[in-house]
Structures are given as C-alpha cells and as structure tokens.
Scaffold this motif. Structure first.
Motif: not given
Lengths: 514, 514
Positions: B387-394, B397-402, B417-419, B435-436
């Motif tokens: 999750g952390r990896e997916l969220a911090l990688n711009p 992150a484009m494919n997720h919502v926090l 906006d997530i990272p 993170l979803m």
C-alpha cells in the motif's frame, strides 16, 4: 353558541408549542406540495434567477370552527347553484340585457361581450360548456345569534385553491390524529380533540369535471384522428402553480388524460385551428415535441379572468381564437359573464320579476327559497335608488361593501371609503358597481396564521367558506354532469379587507364543524 | 456493450425541450417533496430568516443506464452483506483489534471506542441492534469490457437519500409513461422508450426496519407503563430534512408509530434515563408537550456520524447517554465502528486469514465468493507494505484513492494528490488511512443535471449505486429480521471527485437497466 365557541379558541401556544407547530407546518407543506413560488417580497429580484425556490402556502396553524348547519347547507345547495349558473349562461338574451347595462362603464365586460358576438356571428361549433365553480359564503351571525349562510360571491372562472385546500385539510387532520392517541401536536382543547376536519375531495371533484368534459368531447374532429388532450391556460408569471398541478396530476394519474400547460401569452403561437376544417378543432403543438400534434378537448382557464390578462389586442385575439374553437371551454365567455356581480344583485332583488324561479324551472320551490335565503341584500346605484342612498350616506355606508364586476378580491371598496370613492367617479360609472350589505361574521373568531414568509400572526379573523361544484351542460340547457365536493376555508386577519390568499394577505384554513 | 450503450445517451435536447424538462422537474420536485432546504449559496443570509424556502434536490433530467447484471448482483448480495456487518459488530474482540490500530491516529474512532468501553463497564441493557445499511458500488469496466460490481463503501450509520431516491424513481417513471402512449417528455431514444426505472421501495424497506425494532423492543420498561415512540436524532442545521420526513411519514401513517425528531444538541435536555430504573429506559419529554412522557424504543441516528457532530465533551456525553440506554440503537457505537474503512480493507486482504468466511459461518461458499468479488483491491499504509509503495509512487498513485475512516464523501484524497498529502502528515498518522484502487466506471457516460440552484449542467458523469438493507439482531448473533429493498443512484460530474449530494456537487439519479 356561535359566539361562545370562539371565546377560548384557539388555545394559547407556549413558545415551544408555537415553534414546534410552525416547524411542523413548514416542513409538511413542502413535503406535500402545499406550496407556492415566493413573491419578490420574500426573494428579492436577482436572488433566484432560475426560479427554483418555493415556500409554504399561507396557512392557519389551527383549523377554524365553522357552523355545521351552514357547512351542510352550502354543500346541499351547490348542485342547484351549478344548475342556476348553467341556466343563466344558456339565456343569452337575459344575460345580454345585464351586460348592456355595464358596457358603458366596464371595458372588460364590454370586450368579453364583443368576443361572444364575434363568435356568435361566425357560429359556435361547440354546444357543451364546462363549469368548475366555487360558491363563497360567510356564516352570518343574525340578530338571534344563530348562524345563517350568506353568499359572498359565485366564481365561474379560475376557481382556485381546490388543490391546496385539500392538502390543508390533510395536514390538520394528520396533526390532530398523529401520534395515535390524544394528539399532542396541539394544546388540549375540547373542539380540537373531538373533531377532525371533514373530508375534502376538491381535487377529485374538479378533475372529474374536467375528465367528464374530455370524454364528452368524443372522437377527434381531425383527419387523420389526433390524440386528445386537456389544456390548462395559465398566467406566464403564475406563482400558485402547485394548486394547479394537484389537478393535472390527478387527471394524468387517475384519469390517464394528457394535460398540457399553455401560458396565455403563448396561446396564438402554440395552438391553431386548421382553416380547412369547419369543425374547428383546436390543435396544440408542444414546443418541446414539435412533431406531435394534439387536439384539445377541454380548455381549463386559469388565466383570462381579469383585465390584467388582457393588456393588448393580441390577448383579446387569443381569447377569441379559443372561444371559436371546438374545445369545450371551462368557462365560455358567456359563463364567465354570468359571474358578474350585477347578475348576483339582480337575482337578489326582492321585488320585481322572480328570476331565480324562472331559471330553476321544475325545481322544488322550497329548494329555491333556500337558495334565495343565502343572498345578502345588494343594490345597484341607479339614480334615486335605495342603493345610491345607502352608499352615499356615511352612516349606512359603514354597513356595506362596494364591488366591481370583477371576480376575486383586490378591487372592493369598504365602509367609510364608499361615499368618497363614488364621488371621485363620474356618476355615469356608478352602474359598474354593486353595493352589498356586509355580512356579519362571528365577532370574536381568532386564529394563528403562518404567512408564506414565515411570519406568525395571531389575531381576530374572518373566514369565508367556498364550496366546489362542476357541471357540464348543452346550450339547450340539458345537463350531462352535475356534481359537488370539496371546500376552501379562507381566513383573513380582520384588519385586512381583501381575501387574495396568494398575495399573502390571508390564509388557507381548515374546518372544524360545531 | 457497456461502452456503446452510453455513446448516444442521453439524447440531445433542443432549447425548448430543455426548458420544458427543467420546468417539469422543478415543479414535480416541489409538488412531491423531492426537496431540500437551500444553502446560503442559493439564499443569502438574511433573506429567509424564518427558514421557509425550499428548492428541488439536485437531480438528473434523465435516468442513467446501469448494467442489469450489476444491479441484480448488488440486490442479491444485500442481505448477506447485512449479515456480515451484524456478525462483525457482534465480534467485539476482532473489532477491538482493528480499532486499537486506529486509536493513535484517529481521535474520532478513539472516542467512539471510549463510549463503548464506558457502557460495557456499566453493562449494556439492550441486546438488540438495528442496522439501516447502504452498500455503495460502481459498475467497474473490466479489461474484457464486461461490467463488474465493485464496492465503494458500506454505510452503517445515517445511510441517507432513501426517501428522496424513491421519489426520483417515481418522477422519471412518470415522465416516461405520461401522457399515455409514446412519451413526448423526452426526445426519442430506444433505451428511454423501452425501459422504466425499477421499483424503488427504499422508504418501505427502511421504515419497516425501524418498525420491526420498535415492535421487538416489547413493552414499556417504566412503571407505570409509558407510551412508546421512535426518535430520529438529527443535526440542528440539517438541510436534507425531506429525505428524513419520507421515512417518518411512513412510520406514522403506515405503521402508526409516534415519531419525534430530537436535535443532537438537545439530546441531554429532552431525554433522560430515570436513575432508579435499572432497565434504563430512555424517556423523551417533548418540549411542545411537557406533560407527556414517551419511552424511546428505537433511536435512528441521522447525526453523530462525523466529528462535526462531536465538537464538545457535551456531545460525547450525549452519545454515551444514548448508548447506555435501553433504546435499540440504529446504529450502536460498535456497529458504527464496523463501517470503518479499515474493516473493509482487512476483509479485502487477499492473503492471511479468511475473515469473510469466519464471519459468514454456515453461508454457502459460492455466495461468500460473490461477496469477495465485489471488493476492490485496498491496502493499509504500514511500513514496507505494498500500500505504501503504491501510494507514494506518483505513477501508481494515479490509480488510487486515499480514504480516512469516516463515512461519506468530502474527506478523500485522489490520485496525484496522494503522495504529497501523505508526505505532509507525520508517518505515524498514515495508519488512519486506507488506499483503494480506483474503480473504473464507463468512460463515456453522460447525463444532464439540474442543480438545486437551477443551473443545468451536461457532461461526463460517474454513477454510484447504493442498495438499502435493514437487519435486526441480538448480540448473540441471532438475526430477527433481515431485509433489503430500494436503491440510490448518485451521479456526479467527472470533474468532481466527491459525492456529497446535499452539497450540490452531485445529483440523485434514476436507473435504466440494460
């Protein structure tokens, strides 16, 4: 009895009780379409440019007591009143004599008559007329203290508030019966806790009348046949739309009849009569579906009832256009003219010809006398007449109201204003007015009203009961449908002389019979 | 198919067609309680000091197409979802482990847990819980092009819009079927003219759930016995009142149950628990009828769902006061906590313990797999996690919502906006977020919305389907009532990331199944 019932009604409200009731009414009203579009006094120009806002119709928090004998009598007489005004409308000669006395002094009446003459010359193509009437009364406190039913006016065009009034009844009834057990929505009062306002089938009655006309129109007069519809002719700036929608919803959902609204200013653009069809069907092409054409069976006028809707020759052209069509008019021009105050006054004349019996041939004389006893004394203002004498004497004027021919409130002159008003007019115009003895309602009636701006007013009130009726008849006088049902109680603060509910001067009310 | 159905929908509207439809919607909404109180953006402060004005709820002019397979599957799974969240709520130990991971980072969750602990210490006196749930989904367009049902969130408190949503369905259905024959309210479109939105019994379902709890409460626990009632706990400044009134009207009229509204700020003033009654009945004394006392069987919370309703220790005192009472809570604090996003994420974890099967003992495994397949991939943000990896990688992150733990929209962080957002927080707070993976709705869906200020917006939209369900259960896990019925389609413009309908960012919609 009549007086004492009012002496401790309605019960006092604590601040918490009033807050609760006001919130309940405000929310119930919007939840259930007991609503109006707000006036510029409530929503300043520029604030709601898309016209989305709505507010509660002005209503009383409590239903008002009303004498059962008067309510029952008004209900019992409605169908005979329907018949009376159908009969008057069929007698063009008699009505013409009345109108001729007004033509010089009342442009509006004169122009309506011109419409009739123009269509008569060409020949009417529809022999059916529909009336959606409302007969308005007060419970007059007589010298003996007993209440007596006295007619205020008889409305033959755009009789409004049936839709909203039925909802007011529903609201008060729910507040009185919910939660189950002794209602705590109101403080305890014996009258409130023993009675529920009588059923109010105004919407059913009025829409059934329209549906009956729609059916009586028969098949399409076009080749090939077109789908049939009812059209409501409305004012472009109408704020009382939800009252009208109550009827159109019922027509659509219960009677399965297409209903369209056409603003009076759009009549000539959106409807037409094919020049090659001598049956003159009125065709309607919805602007939102220009490839569709409907044939109008029935025109329900919620416009064209006052000079305000006839400001240009184009408006009169539109009126003539509708009148010459094959659509059944609710009402015809002649039926509208039968609602002139002058007609009411002539019917009420205690001496001379017995017009009432002449119009109600074959009707039980005792029933005719019951109708007659609802008339308040009223007079014309001809030279040397009793009416003129009563109107000009400041003392007797105090007991009278001066009315023009117009339907609806807003034009009446009251009491001490009468002599001066008349003297400001040329004497030749006086024939346009009718002097009517003021009806004497219960002196100590009170209620609490929620205006449509949310202000809460408590005080002395006067209530006016309207009974709805519908009638469909042939120009021969043959009656195809005659029905009554539903009522309006309109209650105004005593300091206010007029009864225009939509303007916020007065409130829609419920009825508690006693 | 999923994509192509949207390509020419909805049909274009001419200016006259749009004007007609907008007028029809505006009027229908007020006529039928599809309304909200206006925000200060529509009615400036000072204009409507008595709070009488209302406006239409934001609605789409057209119902939106929605895949029938997804709609049917969501409907079919609602009762098993009800059971799942009842089962989670019964497992205080499991839920406690989840909560303990959030206490450090989420004050709101921590305080809710404290309420539970305080009442647990004293001992609960009510072993029944009521859930009025709404499970929200999107129709995810998978790589094959077929639509798949994916859950957005599961609401365990204040699941709203059932009342208004049922009316939106009624409105679209009427527009599609009236006048009789081919509808001319809309321009022709094959989808519009072959389908009517499915029945929407949300009001019946939700109020039946409340009625079932009211009945299960049994007799009064007071001596002498008191009359019983249901209380809606509401926000003092609520604008979405008519949605709530749809349920209370149904409870009063159909179920004959007294219903009262108590603002969350008034709870401690208007309700009390007699200190000498160990059964701890919750008593309500209506301010408008202080001589009456009711015993509350069921508390329906339409407040207390967010930190905004808990701004002072008095608010938490009120919440504790309600929780310790004998009233059946909809929901309990534990049931509210089961709606944390973290619970959804743990259930969705593809590895480790199979929580889903553990909570749904005895349920057909194939049904459990169908529930599981509605989960979108979601992750916690623990150190070295995926999750952390997916969220911090711009890029990913484009494919997720926090999402925070909170119910409802307005707090989510999207895509790019997530990272940055995470980096602005102390790392210790990251555990408060989930993170979803973004669900991929139909790319070319369009509709036209009428906002509650009357502005008309046409554009690309995303729709979210909510299914309503109700369940009543004992803390032993025994289920007394489990039902589903009714839906919400919420449609927002694509440029808008959040789904708060009341705020006017998005619209209530109808469903056309294809």
């Amino acid at each position: 009895m009549t007086q004492s019932i009012y002496s401790n009604y309605p019960p006092e409200l604590s601040a918490a009780q009033q807050k609760f009731l006001v919130t309940a009414v405000k929310d119930w009203a919007i939840q259930n379409g007991l609503a109006v579009r707000p006036s510029p006094a409530i929503v300043p120009a520029g604030t709601d440019q898309n016209g989305v806002l709505a507010t509660n119709a002005p209503v009383t928090l409590f239903p008002s007591p009303f004498p059962r004998t008067c309510f029952d009598e008004a209900t019992a007489l409605q169908e005979i009143y329907n018949e009376l005004y159908a009969s008057i409308t069929c007698n063009e000669e008699w009505l013409g004599d009345i109108v001729k006395g007004l033509i010089e002094v009342d442009d509006f009446v004169a122009n309506l008559w011109k419409v009739h003459l123009a269509v008569k010359k060409e020949g009417y193509v529809q022999n059916l007329s529909l009336g959606l009437f409302r007969s308005d009364y007060m419970a007059h406190v007589s010298a003996t203290g007993d209440p007596a039913l006295k007619q205020v006016e008889f409305n033959t065009i755009s009789s409004s508030f049936g839709g909203l009034s039925a909802r007011v009844r529903q609201m008060h009834a729910e507040f009185l019966t919910s939660p189950p057990g002794p209602s705590i929505n109101y403080p305890f009062h014996p009258l409130l806790h023993s009675e529920v306002p009588p059923e109010n089938p105004a919407v059913e009655t009025l829409s059934s009348g329209l549906a009956r006309a729609h059916e009586a129109y028969g098949v399409s007069k076009s080749t090939p046949a077109l789908p049939l519809c009812v059209v409501f002719v409305v004012q472009a700036t109408e704020r009382n739309v939800f009252d009208q929608h109550a009827l159109s919803e019922q027509l659509k959902k219960v009677h399965n009849i297409p209903v369209f609204r056409v603003a009076s200013v759009d009549v000539l653009e959106q409807t037409f009569i094919p020049s090659d069809n001598s049956a003159r069907p009125l065709l309607y092409r919805p602007p939102h579906s220009p490839e569709s054409t409907f044939e109008v069976t029935t025109l329900y006028l919620r416009a064209f009832y006052s000079p305000d809707d006839h400001t240009s020759s184009r408006d009169w052209d539109a009126r003539t256009h509708l009148e010459r069509s094959a659509a059944i008019k609710c009402p015809t021009v002649l039926n509208q003219l039968s609602g002139c105050k002058k007609v009411q006054q002539v019917l009420a004349e205690p001496t001379g010809l017995d017009h009432l019996s002449a119009f109600l041939k074959g009707v039980d004389p005792s029933l005719i006398e019951r109708v007659r006893s609802t008339f308040a004394p009223q007079y014309d203002l001809s030279a040397n007449s009793k009416g003129r004498e009563l109107a000009l004497n400041p003392e007797t004027a105090m007991n009278h109201v001066l009315k023009p021919q117009r339907e609806g409130g807003g034009n009446n002159i009251y009491k001490s204003d009468i002599p001066g008003f008349l003297q400001s007019l040329p004497e030749s115009d006086w024939m346009g007015w009718v002097l009517m003895e003021l009806i004497n309602p219960a002196a100590n009636a009170q209620n609490v009203a929620l205006r449509n701006d949310g202000e809460v007013l408590r005080g002395d009130v006067i209530s006016e009961l309207g009974i709805y009726g519908t009638i469909l008849w042939e120009d021969t006088g043959k009656i195809l449908h005659n029905n009554h049902g539903g009522y309006l109680l309109r209650t105004k603060g005593k300091e206010v002389n007029e009864g225009g509910v939509a303007a916020g001067f007065s409130s829609l009310d419920g009825v508690l019979l006693f």
